[in-house]
Each structure stands twice: as C-alpha cells, then as structure tokens.
Design an enzyme around this catalytic site. Structure first.
Site, short mmCIF file in Angstrom:
data_model
loop_
_atom_site.label_atom_id
_atom_site.label_comp_id
_atom_site.label_asym_id
_atom_site.label_seq_id
_atom_site.Cartn_x
_atom_site.Cartn_y
_atom_site.Cartn_z
N GLU A 73 40.26 46.49 36.23
CA GLU A 73 40.59 46.70 37.65
C GLU A 73 39.40 47.32 38.36
O GLU A 73 38.95 48.41 37.98
CB GLU A 73 41.82 47.61 37.79
CG GLU A 73 42.26 47.79 39.24
CD GLU A 73 43.48 48.69 39.37
OE1 GLU A 73 44.53 48.20 39.82
OE2 GLU A 73 43.38 49.88 39.01
N TYR A 132 39.48 44.38 46.51
CA TYR A 132 40.17 44.73 45.26
C TYR A 132 40.16 43.50 44.37
O TYR A 132 40.53 42.40 44.81
CB TYR A 132 41.62 45.15 45.54
CG TYR A 132 42.45 45.31 44.28
CD1 TYR A 132 42.58 46.55 43.66
CD2 TYR A 132 43.11 44.22 43.70
CE1 TYR A 132 43.32 46.70 42.51
CE2 TYR A 132 43.85 44.36 42.54
CZ TYR A 132 43.97 45.60 41.95
OH TYR A 132 44.70 45.76 40.80
#
Length: 397
Positions: A206, A118
């Site tokens: 993101e 991530y």
C-alpha cells in the site's frame, strides 16, 4: 509479517521503484547525521521526520513532522523517539517509537503542481486474482474515500496467466488524469510496483501517497508492506526484517511454542483444536453473552505439555474470567486429552484461578467425561455445544 516504512521502501527500490529517500536514526544525534547525509546526497534543505511503527495514521498522532533546519531535526527526532505514538490504528496505550526515518523533502517547487495518489496491490479473495486498487485521492484515509466518494476508487484485476499487461498500466495512469512525462513515469511505476509485490511474496503493498512531483516524477512517499508468512521460508532476507517489538508479546511467545494464537479483547479464554471449530466456539461464547479473549488452536496434539503451555498463554491475559476448552477427538482420543488436561491442571497448582469448562466430543468422549468428573479438580465437563454455552453463561453471571 508487517514491515516498517523504510523496509518496505528498500524492497521497492530493489525492484526499480522510485522512492522518497531516507536514512534511519535511533537517536537525535543520528538524526542530525542522517539529515546532513541526505543534504549531501540529494540537495534537500528541509527534512521530514517519520516515526517507524507498524500503524497507519502516524501524522495524526504527531509521528510525522517537517524540519526546516538541523536544530529542528534534532529537536523533533528527540521528541518522537521514545514517545508512545497513538494513532487510529493503535491501542489506547499507543506504540513506543524506537526509531525514525529522516527523509528528503520531495514537495519542492517546480513547473507544475504536485499531486498525491493512492495505489495498493493485494489479493481479491472473491475472484482469486491479484488486483491494483487506486485513487486520485491520495494522502487521505482510503476508508473515508471509499465511504464518501466510492466512484473515485478504481480497481484493476490481474489475470494470473498473463500478469500485468502494458495496457493495464496505461489505463491506471489515464484514470489518474496524467499525461506527458508523468503518464510514462506512472506506467513504469505501476509495472515495477506489481513486480515487487509478486516477487517478494507479499500479501499487500500500500503506497499512500504516491506523489507526482513538480517536475513530473512519480515516487512512493510512504510504503505499507505485509509479507506472506507462509512464504518466509524462501524469502529469508525478508524474514530477517521482522521486528518483534512491534508485535503482540503473547502472540510471539505462543508462536515460538507452536500454538496458533491471536489475542482478542474479551473475557473468555478459548482452547480449541481446528480453526473451524475455534471460530464456532467463539460464536458460541458470543451467544452466551461473553466475549472471546483469544483464538487458540492447539492443533492435533493436546497432550499434558501442550495443554499446560496453552493454559499459561491464555492466563497471561488478566481479563480472562473463565476458560472454555472445546476439543474434537478425531486424530487424538478424547480420553487422552482429558488426561492431559488433568495433568496440566495438577502440575500448575494454584496458577489457575478461573473456572474451566471442558467439552470433549469424538472418540472415547464418555470416558473423557468420567476422567474430568472424577478428577476432583474445579473443572466442569460438558458434552453438547449448548451445555457448554450454558455453563459459560452461568460462570460469567
């Protein structure tokens, strides 16, 4: 301004970030054509079909599926396009899917295991610096990771004077447990990602997951991107990517009228001038036992036309049981605001079917109260904050 995954990936690719390649399709036939195109260009045999909506958690709602042949591509794409996709980040009604992204399969076998990470870039408002947030736990809900295993989330703050330094990119790759070619690939990926974030005037990038492939390539498999609305005047190429179908229809209409409006899930409509006073007004409504139905800042102008536009926007919400107008007459005199309210109310006739409470404070506040009280309309006036709160409470009860 939020973007679709495919749009975010286009921006990433323009800055040299490796992405999972894909082609947008608006119907099942286009999906099959897109799959054939990808196979010819990449050699992929399987394809991933992804619903393109402004919401996370698409896989949990059935919006991301794997197709192992062209027949499955056609069937899956046909089922996803047109569906109301419900995810943890949508309303109970979900969001209608108008298009899908047909992607190459990047989880192919090779010399090493694939890994998911991530990585996001955003502003740390506490320090006023951009930061890169990253974790080895990619592909999962980052909120869940933060709650259950906070030690697995790292942050790297960037000095605005120097920008991202090479040692910071290497530190990120090291903390993600990479070595060799994958390490070098990740440092390049991070540097390009940060450049894309800064030079596109984004408020958030993101990527979840960032994938290390079986042959040690690093790529963005997903992309959630928000562009700073205040910078769109100089990023017209990104402004053209706006998809109004994904936004709240009332908010879009209010924006076109020059009203600062945010739709909320309450029962008391708010019409206020100034963001600070608007927030205080919403607190007032909560303390009175109600729930604000919206944030609406009419700005420094509150003439009859603008008040009427605000009334019509607020009343589009069927849950509104009353309207609280809270105006501070600094730039604009309270008596002129009162005259605008009376004119707007009169002009709208029977369209207003809920009680209206008006608190006007500032220049000529007493005269404004007289205008409201002598109008003969079903409008209640208040002078003090608490008085307005008591009247809201009485109406709701």
């Amino acid at each position: 301004m939020n973007l679709h995954e495919y749009q975010g990936k286009e921006i990433l690719a323009s800055f040299g970030v490796r992405i999972q390649r894909g082609v947008v399709a608006h119907n099942a036939k286009e999906a099959v054509d897109a799959a054939k195109q990808l196979t010819a260009e990449t050699g992929t045999g399987w394809h991933v079909i992804k619903a393109q909506v402004h919401a996370g958690g698409r896989g949990k709602g059935g919006g991301v599926k794997l197709a192992k042949n062209l027949k499955e591509v056609e069937e899956i794409a046909g089922n996803i396009i047109g569906m109301n996709l419900i995810t943890p980040q949508t309303s109970a009604e979900g969001k209608k899917v108008h298009q899908v992204l047909i992607c190459e399969d990047v989880y192919y076998p090779g010399d090493s295991e694939t890994s998911e990470f991530y990585i996001s870039v955003l502003l740390n408002r506490g320090t006023g610096r951009n930061m890169i947030m990253y974790s080895t736990e990619g592909g999962m809900d980052i909120e869940e990771v933060a709650e259950s295993t906070p030690h697995l989330i790292y942050t790297e703050e960037i000095d605005p004077g120097t920008g991202l330094l090479p040692f910071q990119a290497r530190k990120i790759a090291f903390n993600l447990g990479l070595s060799g070619l994958a390490f070098k690939e990740m440092t390049k990926f991070v540097a390009s990602l940060y450049k894309a974030y800064v030079e596109s005037d984004s408020s958030m990038f993101e990527i979840n997951p960032v994938l290390k492939t079986s042959d040690d390539k690093i790529m963005a498999v997903d992309a959630k991107v928000s562009i700073d609305d205040n910078a769109l005047y100089r990023r017209k190429q990104y402004a053209e990517m706006r998809d109004l179908r994904e936004e709240n229809a009332i908010e879009v209409e209010a924006s076109a009228l020059g009203l600062n409006y945010v739709d909320l899930d309450g029962n008391v409509g708010c019409m206020v001038n100034g963001a600070g006073l608007a927030m205080a007004t919403m607190d007032l409504i909560k303390m009175a036992g109600g729930e604000p139905a919206n944030f609406l800042d009419v700005g420094g102008t509150a003439d009859a036309k603008r008040v009427e536009e605000a009334f019509r926007i607020i009343l589009k919400d069927p849950e509104v049981k009353c309207i609280l107008i809270n105006i501070f007459g600094g730039i604009v005199r309270c008596d002129r605001v009162a005259e605008g309210i009376v004119a707007a109310y009169t002009n709208m006739g029977d369209a207003i079917k809920v009680p209206i409470i008006v608190r006007l404070q500032g220049t000529n506040a007493e005269l404004a109260k007289e205008i409201i009280d002598n109008s003969g309309l079903a409008v209640q006036s208040a002078v003090q904050f608490q008085e307005a709160a008591d009247k809201v409470k009485a109406v709701l009860s």
